[in-house]
Scaffold this motif. Structure first.
Motif, PDB file in Angstrom:
ATOM      1  N   ARG A 582       0.837  -1.211   0.000  1.00 50.74           N
ATOM      2  CA  ARG A 582       0.000   0.000   0.000  1.00 50.74           C
ATOM      3  C   ARG A 582       0.863   1.248   0.000  1.00 50.74           C
ATOM      4  O   ARG A 582       0.563   2.245  -0.680  1.00 50.74           O
ATOM      5  N   TRP A 583       1.955   1.207   0.768  1.00 48.78           N
ATOM      6  CA  TRP A 583       2.852   2.371   0.811  1.00 48.78           C
ATOM      7  C   TRP A 583       3.470   2.613  -0.568  1.00 48.78           C
ATOM      8  O   TRP A 583       3.546   3.751  -1.039  1.00 48.78           O
ATOM      9  N   LEU A 584       3.890   1.550  -1.226  1.00 50.46           N
ATOM     10  CA  LEU A 584       4.499   1.691  -2.549  1.00 50.46           C
ATOM     11  C   LEU A 584       3.499   2.182  -3.584  1.00 50.46           C
ATOM     12  O   LEU A 584       3.873   2.892  -4.536  1.00 50.46           O
ATOM     13  N   SER A 585       2.231   1.822  -3.432  1.00 49.97           N
ATOM     14  CA  SER A 585       1.232   2.303  -4.390  1.00 49.97           C
ATOM     15  C   SER A 585       1.082   3.818  -4.325  1.00 49.97           C
ATOM     16  O   SER A 585       0.664   4.449  -5.303  1.00 49.97           O
ATOM     17  N   ARG A 586       1.433   4.416  -3.188  1.00 47.99           N
ATOM     18  CA  ARG A 586       1.342   5.875  -3.028  1.00 47.99           C
ATOM     19  C   ARG A 586       2.676   6.560  -3.270  1.00 47.99           C
ATOM     20  O   ARG A 586       2.726   7.633  -3.862  1.00 47.99           O
ATOM     21  N   PHE A 587       3.771   5.935  -2.815  1.00 49.66           N
ATOM     22  CA  PHE A 587       5.068   6.623  -2.843  1.00 49.66           C
ATOM     23  C   PHE A 587       6.121   5.880  -3.680  1.00 49.66           C
ATOM     24  O   PHE A 587       7.303   6.176  -3.588  1.00 49.66           O
ATOM     25  N   GLY A 588       5.676   4.920  -4.468  1.00 50.73           N
ATOM     26  CA  GLY A 588       6.625   4.117  -5.244  1.00 50.73           C
ATOM     27  C   GLY A 588       7.455   4.911  -6.224  1.00 50.73           C
ATOM     28  O   GLY A 588       8.526   4.451  -6.659  1.00 50.73           O
ATOM     29  N   GLU A 589       7.015   6.106  -6.593  1.00 44.36           N
ATOM     30  CA  GLU A 589       7.800   6.944  -7.503  1.00 44.36           C
ATOM     31  C   GLU A 589       9.196   7.219  -6.952  1.00 44.36           C
ATOM     32  O   GLU A 589      10.150   7.394  -7.709  1.00 44.36           O
ATOM     33  N   ALA A 590       9.319   7.249  -5.622  1.00 44.30           N
ATOM     34  CA  ALA A 590      10.618   7.512  -4.993  1.00 44.30           C
ATOM     35  C   ALA A 590      11.464   6.255  -4.870  1.00 44.30           C
ATOM     36  O   ALA A 590      12.595   6.317  -4.382  1.00 44.30           O
ATOM     37  N   VAL A 591      10.919   5.121  -5.319  1.00 43.44           N
ATOM     38  CA  VAL A 591      11.611   3.835  -5.167  1.00 43.44           C
ATOM     39  C   VAL A 591      11.860   3.175  -6.516  1.00 43.44           C
ATOM     40  O   VAL A 591      12.997   2.949  -6.923  1.00 43.44           O
ATOM     41  N   TYR A 592      10.780   2.839  -7.225  1.00 45.00           N
ATOM     42  CA  TYR A 592      10.916   2.113  -8.485  1.00 45.00           C
ATOM     43  C   TYR A 592      11.669   2.946  -9.523  1.00 45.00           C
ATOM     44  O   TYR A 592      11.466   4.169  -9.643  1.00 45.00           O
ATOM     45  N   ALA A 593      12.532   2.286 -10.281  1.00 44.98           N
ATOM     46  CA  ALA A 593      13.243   2.903 -11.409  1.00 44.98           C
ATOM     47  C   ALA A 593      14.049   4.131 -11.002  1.00 44.98           C
ATOM     48  O   ALA A 593      14.273   5.034 -11.814  1.00 44.98           O
TER      49      ALA A 593
END
Length: 693
Positions: A582-593
């Motif tokens: 759930r956290w990644l669905s909101r803030f994944g831009e700072a993690v993925y790629a």
């Protein structure tokens, strides 16, 4: 599924050839004996009739077998005097048409001879080798007639060098290898090798053999062959090789880093989060001792003690001593490990790979790694490669294939884990406890062939996006060639032998700043331990902080999930992973790629951690600031100064997700940011800064 035409000669057919040779060399078939009918022979070897036919044809060409029209195929002889003369034309053709295959064969023979020599060397047998080394030293400085120096010196060097390599095979007491080495070296084009560096490699090989270090001898022998007889000649402008020290030389690592020209695939660098699944016979007892320390204290240290002590997947190796042995006697009256198989098969009947894939996707994972074979040797796919001791030691369903299909249908990548170095099913008697389970490994060429054949079968059948090897690769095998062939089949595949991997949450500095991977279970054990509860498991907020720490340092996080004895995911693990998703669905831009910034972490003026990442183009900087409380439940604005971060006046920091602007000003040690109250379901406040600093 049959091997493809491009790979059959290096996989199952090669396995069939080795199996047939083993029958002959082992005395099951002797000179003058007639081979069984093709169908019966194929069944006996555990291969298809086509593979058996190819193996027979190859041995007829070599002169080991003789086809008598209308009467069948008979064994002739394995004597070198009979076999080698017939190979002369074959080798000549192969060297001209298939130089890479010939180079591979040559390297394998010389490596094996060197390792065998190191195991068998005596002071008496070393005499011929040291004499050959002396001849090489003399040849390097041999005076030559005027105008013919280079050509004359190269000829003397080659003659002395051939003598040296034949002497190695002589110590190994292997006349076939000795004859093959002479034949192969005579059929291939030599590079100019009379240099101090190459001479030092010969000296290193003598030391490794004299010191009885087979792995070091194998490694140096391979280096020499690759250098002295390169495919296509010596590379233009190539400098002298590095001389490996025989005490630190080891078999080629099965890893991307073993090939300096191979970049880690972009999909892997972009994925950031993966899950590795341990499910097998060990999941039925599902038991391991818990560390005596408090859960908070052991999460980072449990796996640093006795290997496998708190890992339930090591149940079999722990049955002879310690807490697991005591538990097993109380609960199961000491019954054999294999008696758990029926219960596992029952769970397998109701197992749903689609359900797993749905849960894995909800956790935010971008790739899933399935354990195809753990240390107990039990196979989770229908291998055609025959186990020499127990052909039925495998699951009734194709867990690897079915999960690969389900995972890929959800848009995730799929990788395979395989225990190459350890396999307790080959000789369980050698494993007396968890403390020596990693050192009591199968040795010899038979096991190396078995491992290679299974790896190649997995690669050809499932085309995995990644290979996760474990416990090293057999010394008698060729991991480097396996990886080269894998990359030819799966160009964007990744391969690792854990030399860039940390275990149990240890986060090392990235090697040379390159990509790496941290592997740890969500709880204490990779395999299901029925004793573990939520207090032994990383919470959702802790998983977020761990992921940020790894990603900021240019790494990926591979989390171990532990299906239970029924094939279900433990609720406490699933709850923590779903929080992360759930956290990644909101803030994944700072993690993925993302990619690392100028620095991985920083601190606020009150001592909290800050993590930095950037997008691939480098246009945006992401700043994740740890909340004041562990759960991120602060209910008021938070003014923080981040030491070392100095945003220029034109930079525009906003809250990731809402886009709400964040006020900033210059402070004494860095930029001061006025953050609103963090979300209640996030342990950090995440900012996007553009343009990037």
């Amino acid at each position: 599924m049959e091997p493809t035409q491009a790979t059959a000669g290096r996989s199952a057919s090669e396995w069939a050839l080795h199996q047939l040779l083993d029958l002959i060399q082992g005395g099951s078939l002797g000179p003058g004996d007639r081979l069984p009918p093709e169908r019966s022979l194929a069944t006996r070897l555990g291969v298809s009739r086509g593979m058996a036919r190819e193996a027979i044809s190859a041995l007829v060409t070599m002169g080991v077998l003789e086809s008598r029209h209308g009467a069948g195929v008979f064994v002739t002889s394995l004597e070198p005097a009979t076999v080698l003369p017939r190979l002369v034309p074959v080798v000549g053709i192969m060297a001209g048409k298939h130089p890479a295959d010939m180079a591979r064969l040559h390297a394998q023979i010389e490596e094996a001879a060197a390792a065998r020599a190191a195991a068998r060397a005596t002071p008496e047998s070393l005499a011929a080798l040291t004499q050959a080394l002396t001849a090489l030293r003399i040849a390097q400085h041999e005076p030559a007639p005027r105008g013919q120096r280079d050509r004359f010196k190269q000829t003397i060097w080659r003659l002395s060098d051939d003598r040296f390599h034949r002497a190695v095979a002589g110590i190994a007491d292997d006349p076939v290898a000795e004859g093959m080495i002479l034949l192969l070296r005579g059929s291939r084009e030599h590079a100019e090798c009379a240099s101090d560096d190459v001479l030092r490699l010969h000296e290193a090989l003598v030391r490794a053999i004299a010191d009885h270090e087979p792995d070091a001898a194998r490694h140096v022998a391979r280096t020499l062959v690759d250098l002295e007889l390169p495919v296509g000649g010596a590379p233009e402008g190539a400098g002298p090789p590095r001389t490996p020290h025989p005490r630190t030389a080891a078999p080629a690592a099965m890893a991307d880093g073993a090939d300096e020209d191979h970049a880690v695939a972009e999909w892997f660098r972009d994925a950031k989060l993966g899950l590795i699944v341990h499910w097998g016979i060990y999941s039925v007892p599902g038991w391991a001792p818990l560390p005596p320390d408090t859960p908070e204290g052991v999460r980072q240290s449990a796996a640093e003690e006795t290997p496998g002590r708190y890992f339930a997947e090591w149940y079999q190796a722990s049955l002879r001593e310690g807490p697991t042995a005591d538990h097993h006697e109380r609960e199961y009256q000491g019954r054999p490990y294999r008696s758990f198989r029926p219960a596992f098969e029952s769970a397998l009947h109701d197992w749903s790979p689609a359900s797993w894939a749905e849960d894995f996707a909800a956790c935010g994972a971008r790739y899933v790694v399935q354990v195809a074979k753990h240390h107990d040797g039990f196979l989770l796919w229908p291998s055609r490669v025959r186990h020499p001791h127990d052909e039925e030691w495998r699951a009734s369903r194709d867990v690897v294939g079915e999960l690969a299909t389900a995972v890929r249908a959800r848009g995730m990548r799929f990788g395979i884990f395989y225990s190459s170095g350890a396999d307790w099913s080959f000789d369980p008697r050698t494993v007396t406890g968890a403390s020596d389970a990693e050192t009591s490994r199968p040795t010899g060429t038979d096991y190396a062939r078995y491992v290679e054949a299974q790896w190649r079968e997995l690669i050809e059948t499932y085309r995995p996006d990644g290979l996760w090897n474990d416990t090293g690769y057999p010394a008698a095998g060729d991991a480097r060639q396996l990886i080269r062939d894998y990359r030819a089949l799966v160009p964007d595949g990744v391969a690792t032998e854990r030399f860039r991997t940390s275990e149990a949450g240890l986060v090392p500095a990235p090697p040379e700043g390159g990509p790496w991977e941290s592997v740890r279970p969500v709880g204490l054990s990779f395999g299901w331990n029925r004793r573990e509860t939520a207090e032994h498991t990383l919470s959702g907020p802790e998983l977020v902080l761990l992921l940020l720490d790894v990603v900021a340092r240019n790494g990926n996080l591979l989390l171990g999930v532990s299906p239970d004895d029924k094939g279900g995911l433990p609720p406490h693990q699933l709850a923590a992973l779903r929080y992360l998703g759930r956290w990644l669905s909101r803030f994944g831009e700072a993690v993925y790629a993302t990619r690392p910034w100028q620095r991985a972490t920083g601190t606020t003026s009150d001592g909290r951690t800050v993590w930095f990442t950037r997008d691939k183009p480098g246009d945006r900087l992401y700043v994740a600031v740890e909340s004041r409380t562990a759960g991120g439940a602060a209910d008021e604005e938070d003014e923080v100064e981040i030491a070392g971060l100095r945003l220029p006046p034109g930079a525009r920091p906003v809250l990731l997700g809402s886009g709400e602007p964040v006020a900033q000003r210059a402070g004494d040690r860095g930029s001061v940011l006025r953050l609103p109250a963090p979300p209640a379901d996030s342990p950090v406040t995440v900012l996007r800064v553009s343009p990037a600093v």
